[in-house]
Design an enzyme around this catalytic site. Structure first.
Site, mmCIF file in Angstrom:
data_model
loop_
_atom_site.group_PDB
_atom_site.id
_atom_site.type_symbol
_atom_site.label_atom_id
_atom_site.label_comp_id
_atom_site.label_asym_id
_atom_site.label_seq_id
_atom_site.Cartn_x
_atom_site.Cartn_y
_atom_site.Cartn_z
ATOM 1 N N GLY A 181 20.464 -48.239 -19.518
ATOM 2 C CA GLY A 181 19.267 -48.370 -18.688
ATOM 3 C C GLY A 181 18.476 -49.623 -19.013
ATOM 4 O O GLY A 181 17.956 -49.760 -20.122
ATOM 5 N N GLU A 221 23.226 -51.374 -17.341
ATOM 6 C CA GLU A 221 22.361 -50.958 -16.231
ATOM 7 C C GLU A 221 23.224 -50.617 -15.021
ATOM 8 O O GLU A 221 24.052 -51.427 -14.596
ATOM 9 C CB GLU A 221 21.368 -52.092 -15.901
ATOM 10 C CG GLU A 221 20.637 -51.973 -14.577
ATOM 11 C CD GLU A 221 19.789 -50.696 -14.438
ATOM 12 O OE1 GLU A 221 19.039 -50.369 -15.365
ATOM 13 O OE2 GLU A 221 19.921 -50.025 -13.394
ATOM 14 N N HIS A 274 -11.942 -73.230 -19.229
ATOM 15 C CA HIS A 274 -10.888 -74.197 -19.551
ATOM 16 C C HIS A 274 -10.918 -74.502 -21.042
ATOM 17 O O HIS A 274 -12.000 -74.706 -21.589
ATOM 18 C CB HIS A 274 -11.097 -75.500 -18.774
ATOM 19 C CG HIS A 274 -10.100 -76.552 -19.158
ATOM 20 N ND1 HIS A 274 -8.789 -76.523 -18.730
ATOM 21 C CD2 HIS A 274 -10.205 -77.641 -19.966
ATOM 22 C CE1 HIS A 274 -8.142 -77.565 -19.243
ATOM 23 N NE2 HIS A 274 -8.975 -78.257 -19.998
HETATM 24 P P1 NAD Z 1 12.916 -46.597 -15.888
HETATM 25 O O1 NAD Z 1 12.899 -45.798 -14.657
HETATM 26 O O2 NAD Z 1 11.935 -47.683 -16.080
HETATM 27 O O3 NAD Z 1 14.352 -47.280 -16.065
HETATM 28 C C1 NAD Z 1 15.540 -46.556 -16.108
HETATM 29 C C2 NAD Z 1 16.690 -47.502 -15.804
HETATM 30 O O4 NAD Z 1 17.890 -46.834 -16.071
HETATM 31 C C3 NAD Z 1 16.719 -47.948 -14.350
HETATM 32 O O5 NAD Z 1 16.872 -49.338 -14.278
HETATM 33 C C4 NAD Z 1 17.926 -47.200 -13.791
HETATM 34 O O6 NAD Z 1 18.574 -47.898 -12.747
HETATM 35 C C5 NAD Z 1 18.800 -47.098 -15.019
HETATM 36 N N1 NAD Z 1 19.759 -45.997 -14.998
HETATM 37 C C6 NAD Z 1 19.562 -44.732 -14.535
HETATM 38 N N2 NAD Z 1 20.680 -43.998 -14.734
HETATM 39 C C7 NAD Z 1 21.588 -44.805 -15.337
HETATM 40 C C8 NAD Z 1 22.919 -44.622 -15.807
HETATM 41 N N3 NAD Z 1 23.534 -43.447 -15.711
HETATM 42 N N4 NAD Z 1 23.545 -45.668 -16.366
HETATM 43 C C9 NAD Z 1 22.917 -46.878 -16.485
HETATM 44 N N5 NAD Z 1 21.659 -47.103 -16.064
HETATM 45 C C10 NAD Z 1 20.996 -46.077 -15.503
HETATM 46 O O7 NAD Z 1 12.856 -45.523 -17.072
HETATM 47 P P2 NAD Z 1 12.641 -45.712 -18.629
HETATM 48 O O8 NAD Z 1 12.858 -47.115 -19.032
HETATM 49 O O9 NAD Z 1 13.437 -44.627 -19.256
HETATM 50 O O10 NAD Z 1 11.107 -45.377 -18.791
HETATM 51 C C11 NAD Z 1 10.597 -44.084 -18.421
HETATM 52 C C12 NAD Z 1 9.187 -44.175 -17.951
HETATM 53 O O11 NAD Z 1 8.323 -44.552 -19.007
HETATM 54 C C13 NAD Z 1 9.028 -45.171 -16.831
HETATM 55 O O12 NAD Z 1 8.549 -44.491 -15.712
HETATM 56 C C14 NAD Z 1 8.015 -46.155 -17.305
HETATM 57 O O13 NAD Z 1 7.019 -46.383 -16.361
HETATM 58 C C15 NAD Z 1 7.404 -45.519 -18.546
HETATM 59 N N6 NAD Z 1 7.247 -46.604 -19.535
HETATM 60 C C16 NAD Z 1 6.303 -47.548 -19.292
HETATM 61 C C17 NAD Z 1 6.161 -48.604 -20.166
HETATM 62 C C18 NAD Z 1 5.116 -49.643 -19.880
HETATM 63 O O14 NAD Z 1 4.240 -49.379 -19.078
HETATM 64 N N7 NAD Z 1 5.171 -50.802 -20.512
HETATM 65 C C19 NAD Z 1 6.986 -48.722 -21.265
HETATM 66 C C20 NAD Z 1 7.953 -47.755 -21.453
HETATM 67 C C21 NAD Z 1 8.072 -46.695 -20.582
#
Ligand code: NAD
Ligand code: FAD
Length: 475
Positions: free
Chosen positions: A188, A211, A451
């Site tokens: 992911g 991904e 600035h």
């Molecule tokens: P995400 O939804 O951001 O990303 C998950 C990724 O995994 C996606 O790109 C998806 O296409 C991919 N994916 C899904 N199934 C897959 C598979 N079987 N094989 C390969 N890739 C696959 O989810 P996350 O990174 O787990 O984060 C979870 C939540 O936590 C998110 O909703 C995010 O908003 C939140 N979060 C936010 C922050 C921040 O605000 N900076 C930081 C970390 C997490």
């Protein structure tokens, strides 16, 4: 005699504890129940955000970026160091100490607001009664005038790569490694994959991110995603797009991960595998079948725009309801629910929620991407300004990235702002405020920016929308 409160909140993450505090500010009697247990066996308030998410990840991102900069940038500044070395034990102790201080701070805030903070499990029963099972002690039925469900979310598990708590881990475990894995696999390339991939890559892991989608950072503006892909590649993150993971075989010392991509069937061997493929709403044993709460087809609690569930007097906020899974979104929903309970007018502007990815460079955006504006059929104009032309960014030795603004052609209203570069997560606040006030780019053009500052890039990008940039050639 059973206890009763004006408001009972189930969950003390950023959605729940904030709702509890606002309700108490309205003079309500409030109880806030949470069952979170840290790996040391101790209960703590603060939910995923403080214990296993936002805060510990940012602590490690900061430490690892400092190490990376000391190793790669200091000499450009004319700073000579001896060998710069990692002390992971101290780095992890610092992370844990920040978490302890902040979660302790929540306990203090609940107390200061005269909120009954209760450790244990809460379950909504019919008639706005809450069954409370304390960590130790007898089950109790608590009566409430209003209930706010703020039960959060948990990591999605892949059947073909089930968590084993050792080699195949979730994001929480990946924040608490006590040694740097030589080879780290991440499934992911979402926010967690990129943030944690960056941390361990900077600390010395060889990181491969798999991904499933063909498009990188599909939720971000394409111009930003393009720059990000180049930057991460340069930093050594090996991101494979269109990679469908088919198996993860755990061996004695490593995991063999098989996947298919455009080059056919492949496999990599890693020492640890982090699965970060999204999170799912956490509603297990949260309400009885006859409590009247409905879930949608993805398991989220069904609520209206004001976070009211189908049961009168019961609200649900944060990750357990629709919308982006972000701490600040949950907190604002908590405030709205508590204000509505107090009889005030309250609403939430779901169109203006900022997103930030805390990698280096940082990525932040608010509003629509250019592709979304195009698809909406609205005529638009864009302007951008690269940090390479910013005096402050040059002084900071952080010139990658840009600010891009999209506004409507007819009335110049700002429709989206996309930033990749230093402090993007801070810079986006100006754009959020502007959009909250339905500002035009002309409003930003006429606002005086200090600035030299990174914020000048925002100013110049707004000028560029009308081909009036002063410190960069216009199109
Ligand atoms: P995400 O939804 O951001 O990303 C998950 C990724 O995994 C996606 O790109 C998806 O296409 C991919 N994916 C899904 N199934 C897959 C598979 N079987 N094989 C390969 N890739 C696959 O989810 P996350 O990174 O787990 O984060 C979870 C939540 O936590 C998110 O909703 C995010 O908003 C939140 N979060 C936010 C922050 C921040 O605000 N900076 C930081 C970390 C997490
Ligand atoms: P949670 O924080 O999950 O809290 C819910 C609480 O409810 C938990 O403490 C749980 O124990 C408790 N609970 C659940 N059910 C019951 C029950 N029946 N009885 C008693 N207690 C119960 N978001 C950002 O905005 N910025 C970031 O930088 C960011 N970084 C992240 C990094 C990582 C690694 C992760 C995993 C997430 C990150 N997030 C970030 C997402 C953020 O953590 C969540 O959006 C946020 O925590 C949601 O808040 P919440 O209050 O809805 O739920």
């Amino acid at each position: 005699m059973s206890r009763s409160f004006d408001v009972v909140v189930i969950g003390a993450g950023p959605a729940g504890y904030v709702a509890a505090i606002r309700a108490a500010q309205h003079g309500k009697t409030v109880a806030c129940i949470d069952e979170w247990k840290n790996k040391d066996g101790k209960n703590a308030f603060g939910g995923t955000c403080l214990n296993a998410g936002c805060i510990p990840s940012k602590a490690l991102l900061e430490s690892s970026e400092l190490l990376y900069r000391a190793q790669h940038e200091f000499k450009k500044h004319g700073i000579k160091t001896g060998t710069v070395e990692l002390d992971l034990v101290t780095m992890q102790k610092r992370r844990a100490s920040i978490v302890r201080q902040l979660t302790g701070g929540i306990a203090g805030l609940l107390k200061a607001n005269k909120i009954e903070g209760l450790f244990g499990h809460g379950k909504l029963m019919p008639g706005k009664r809450v069954e409370f099972t304390p960590v130790d002690g007898e089950v109790e039925i608590i009566a409430a005038q209003h209930v706010i469900l703020a039960s959060g979310s948990s990591p999605i598990e892949l059947r073909i790569a089930a968590f084993d708590g050792d080699k195949i881990v979730d994001s929480w475990e990946a924040l608490e490694f006590d040694a740097v894995p030589k080879r780290l696999g991440v499934v992911g390339a979402g926010v967690i994959g990129l943030e944690l991939g960056s941390v361990w890559s900077r600390l010395g892991s060889q990181v491969t991110v798999l991904e499933a989608m063909d498009e990188f950072l599909f939720m971000a503006d394409r111009d930003v995603a393009k720059i990000a892909a180049q930057e991460y590649k340069q930093q050594g993150l090996d991101i494979r797009l269109g990679a469908k993971v088919s198996a993860a075989k755990v061996g004695k010392k490593s995991v063999e991960v098989s996947f298919d991509d455009k080059n056919g069937s492949q496999s990599i061997e890693v020492d640890k595998l982090v699965v970060a493929v999204g999170r799912k709403p956490h509603t297990e044993n949260l309400f009885s079948d006859d409590a009247g709460i409905q879930l949608d087809e993805r398991g989220f609690i069904v609520v209206d725009n004001e976070c009211r569930t189908r049961v009168k007097g019961v609200f649900a906020v944060g990750d357990c309801v629709r919308g982006p899974m972000l701490a600040h979104k949950g907190s604002e929903e908590g405030v709205m629910a508590a204000d509505l309970i107090a009889g005030e007018i309250a609403e939430m502007n779901y169109d203006v929620i900022p997103s930030v990815i805390y990698t280096a460079p940082e990525i932040a955006w608010v509003g629509k991407t250019e592709a979304e504006v195009k698809a909406s059929g609205r005529a638009y104009k864009t302007g951008s300004f690269p940090f390479a032309a910013s005096g402050r960014a040059k002084a900071m030795e952080q010139t990658s990235g840009m600010v891009k603004i999209i506004s409507s052609k007819d009335d110049d209203e700002i429709l989206g702002v996309h930033i990749i570069g230093p402090m993007a997560g801070e810079l986006i606040a100006e754009a959020v405020l502007a959009m909250e006030f339905s500002a035009s780019t002309e409003d930003i053009q006429r606002t005086i920016h200090a600035h030299p500052s990174l914020a000048e890039a925002m100013h110049e990008a707004s000028l560029a929308v009308d081909n009036k940039a002063l410190n960069y050639p216009n199109r």
